[in-house]
Design a protein around this motif. Structure first.
Motif, mmCIF file in Angstrom:
data_model
loop_
_atom_site.group_PDB
_atom_site.id
_atom_site.type_symbol
_atom_site.label_atom_id
_atom_site.label_comp_id
_atom_site.label_asym_id
_atom_site.label_seq_id
_atom_site.Cartn_x
_atom_site.Cartn_y
_atom_site.Cartn_z
ATOM 1 N N HIS A 112 -18.957 1.178 36.025
ATOM 2 C CA HIS A 112 -18.618 0.073 35.774
ATOM 3 C C HIS A 112 -18.028 -0.816 36.778
ATOM 4 N N TRP A 113 -17.134 0.007 37.484
ATOM 5 C CA TRP A 113 -16.223 -0.805 38.599
ATOM 6 C C TRP A 113 -15.684 0.319 39.461
ATOM 7 N N ILE A 114 -15.654 0.348 40.664
ATOM 8 C CA ILE A 114 -15.476 1.040 41.611
ATOM 9 C C ILE A 114 -14.815 0.414 42.958
ATOM 10 N N PHE A 163 -11.086 -0.210 45.853
ATOM 11 C CA PHE A 163 -9.934 0.031 46.376
ATOM 12 C C PHE A 163 -8.771 -0.760 46.137
ATOM 13 N N TYR A 164 -7.595 -0.535 46.044
ATOM 14 C CA TYR A 164 -6.445 -1.132 46.186
ATOM 15 C C TYR A 164 -5.574 -0.679 47.292
ATOM 16 N N TRP A 165 -5.058 -1.729 47.890
ATOM 17 C CA TRP A 165 -4.030 -0.925 49.364
ATOM 18 C C TRP A 165 -2.725 -1.848 49.075
ATOM 19 N N VAL A 196 -15.617 -9.127 39.031
ATOM 20 C CA VAL A 196 -14.481 -9.768 39.640
ATOM 21 C C VAL A 196 -13.346 -8.944 39.021
ATOM 22 N N ALA A 197 -12.423 -8.645 40.099
ATOM 23 C CA ALA A 197 -11.090 -7.735 39.325
ATOM 24 C C ALA A 197 -9.728 -8.605 39.736
ATOM 25 N N CYS A 198 -8.701 -7.843 39.159
ATOM 26 C CA CYS A 198 -7.325 -8.362 39.395
ATOM 27 C C CYS A 198 -6.984 -8.440 40.831
ATOM 28 N N GLY A 203 3.878 0.156 40.568
ATOM 29 C CA GLY A 203 4.436 1.035 39.336
ATOM 30 C C GLY A 203 3.623 0.522 38.326
ATOM 31 N N LYS A 204 2.928 -0.635 38.306
ATOM 32 C CA LYS A 204 2.413 -1.303 37.130
ATOM 33 C C LYS A 204 0.755 -0.555 36.819
ATOM 34 N N GLY A 205 0.370 -0.705 35.648
ATOM 35 C CA GLY A 205 -0.671 -0.108 35.320
ATOM 36 C C GLY A 205 -1.309 1.166 35.606
ATOM 37 N N VAL A 206 -2.550 1.845 35.571
ATOM 38 C CA VAL A 206 -2.858 3.249 36.030
ATOM 39 C C VAL A 206 -2.549 2.989 37.599
ATOM 40 N N CYS A 207 -3.257 2.040 38.266
ATOM 41 C CA CYS A 207 -3.129 2.113 39.898
ATOM 42 C C CYS A 207 -1.791 2.101 40.409
ATOM 43 N N GLY A 208 -0.772 1.351 39.619
ATOM 44 C CA GLY A 208 0.639 1.339 40.103
ATOM 45 C C GLY A 208 1.245 2.721 40.029
ATOM 46 N N GLY A 211 0.836 0.073 29.625
ATOM 47 C CA GLY A 211 1.016 -0.965 30.710
ATOM 48 C C GLY A 211 -0.488 -0.997 31.417
ATOM 49 N N HIS A 212 -1.415 -0.256 30.536
ATOM 50 C CA HIS A 212 -2.760 -0.515 31.433
ATOM 51 C C HIS A 212 -2.924 -1.887 31.755
ATOM 52 N N ILE A 213 -3.737 -2.291 32.709
ATOM 53 C CA ILE A 213 -4.007 -3.667 33.434
ATOM 54 C C ILE A 213 -5.426 -3.759 33.054
ATOM 55 N N SER A 253 -12.401 4.076 30.226
ATOM 56 C CA SER A 253 -11.724 5.324 30.914
ATOM 57 C C SER A 253 -11.500 5.046 32.377
ATOM 58 N N GLU A 254 -10.501 5.740 32.872
ATOM 59 C CA GLU A 254 -10.288 5.287 34.354
ATOM 60 C C GLU A 254 -9.642 6.537 35.039
ATOM 61 N N LEU A 255 -10.275 6.516 36.391
ATOM 62 C CA LEU A 255 -9.839 7.662 37.396
ATOM 63 C C LEU A 255 -9.301 6.882 38.495
#
Ligand code: SME
Length: 163
Positions: A52-54, A56-58, A73-75, A81-86, A105-107, A115-117
């Motif tokens: 669905h979405w893949i 990077f966040y830096w 389009v994404a955040c 420390g926020k969300g799964v990525c943080g 805290g999932h964004i 689901s998310e990896l």
């Protein structure tokens, strides 16, 4: 250059990952531009899986900032420390979240994600410099096969890290 686009994809999840493991080094070989390599790495993985979405966040200061991706389009910014990525960033640990609605805290960038990896990406010195985020429209989409292969694919990319 040894890379050739697959004309199609077929086979089991493991077979698709085997194709990616062979193709990723060939795709990145001979190109030193970081942005170009990130963009192509995402496209290559997506050619086999249509997530669905893949993307990077830096790490930038005390935030993660959106990098190249494929999907809706994404955040653009995620606080430390926020969300799964943080969480992947501050812990340095892979986050496999079978149900994002159960993750405190999932964004929710997209209501379709179930689901998310998230794989933390580390510099040669071992610092987390970004994350790879993969979102699925299905619950519990990621299993041991993904957990073996996706970090390996990211290692191939991070070998080209030169910032
Ligand atoms: N869901 C993520 C935010 C990024 S989007 O899914 C693309 C999170 O909770 O960190």
């Amino acid at each position: 250059m040894g890379f050739q686009n697959a004309e199609t994809f077929f086979g089991s999840k493991s077979e698709r990952y085997e194709y990616l493991q062979q193709s990723m080094p060939a795709l990145l070989e001979g190109e030193s531009n970081w942005l170009a390599n990130c963009a192509n790495a995402i496209a290559l993985i997506q050619s086999q899986f249509q997530f669905h979405w893949i993307g990077f966040y830096w790490v930038n200061g005390d935030e993660l900032i959106l990098g190249c991706f494929q999907g809706p389009v994404a955040c653009t910014r995620i606080p430390k420390g926020k969300g799964v990525c943080g969480t992947a960033w501050v812990s340095g640990e892979i986050q496999n979240v079978p149900d994002v609605h159960a993750f405190p805290g999932h964004i929710a960038c997209s209501p379709i994600s179930q689901s998310e990896l998230v794989i933390p990406l580390k510099s040669h010195e071992g610092h987390v410099v970004g994350v790879l985020d993969i979102d699925s429209a299905e619950l519990a989409a990621f299993d041991d096969i993904d957990l073996i292969h996706v970090p390996q694919l990211m290692k191939v990319l991070m070998n080209k890290w030169a910032l």
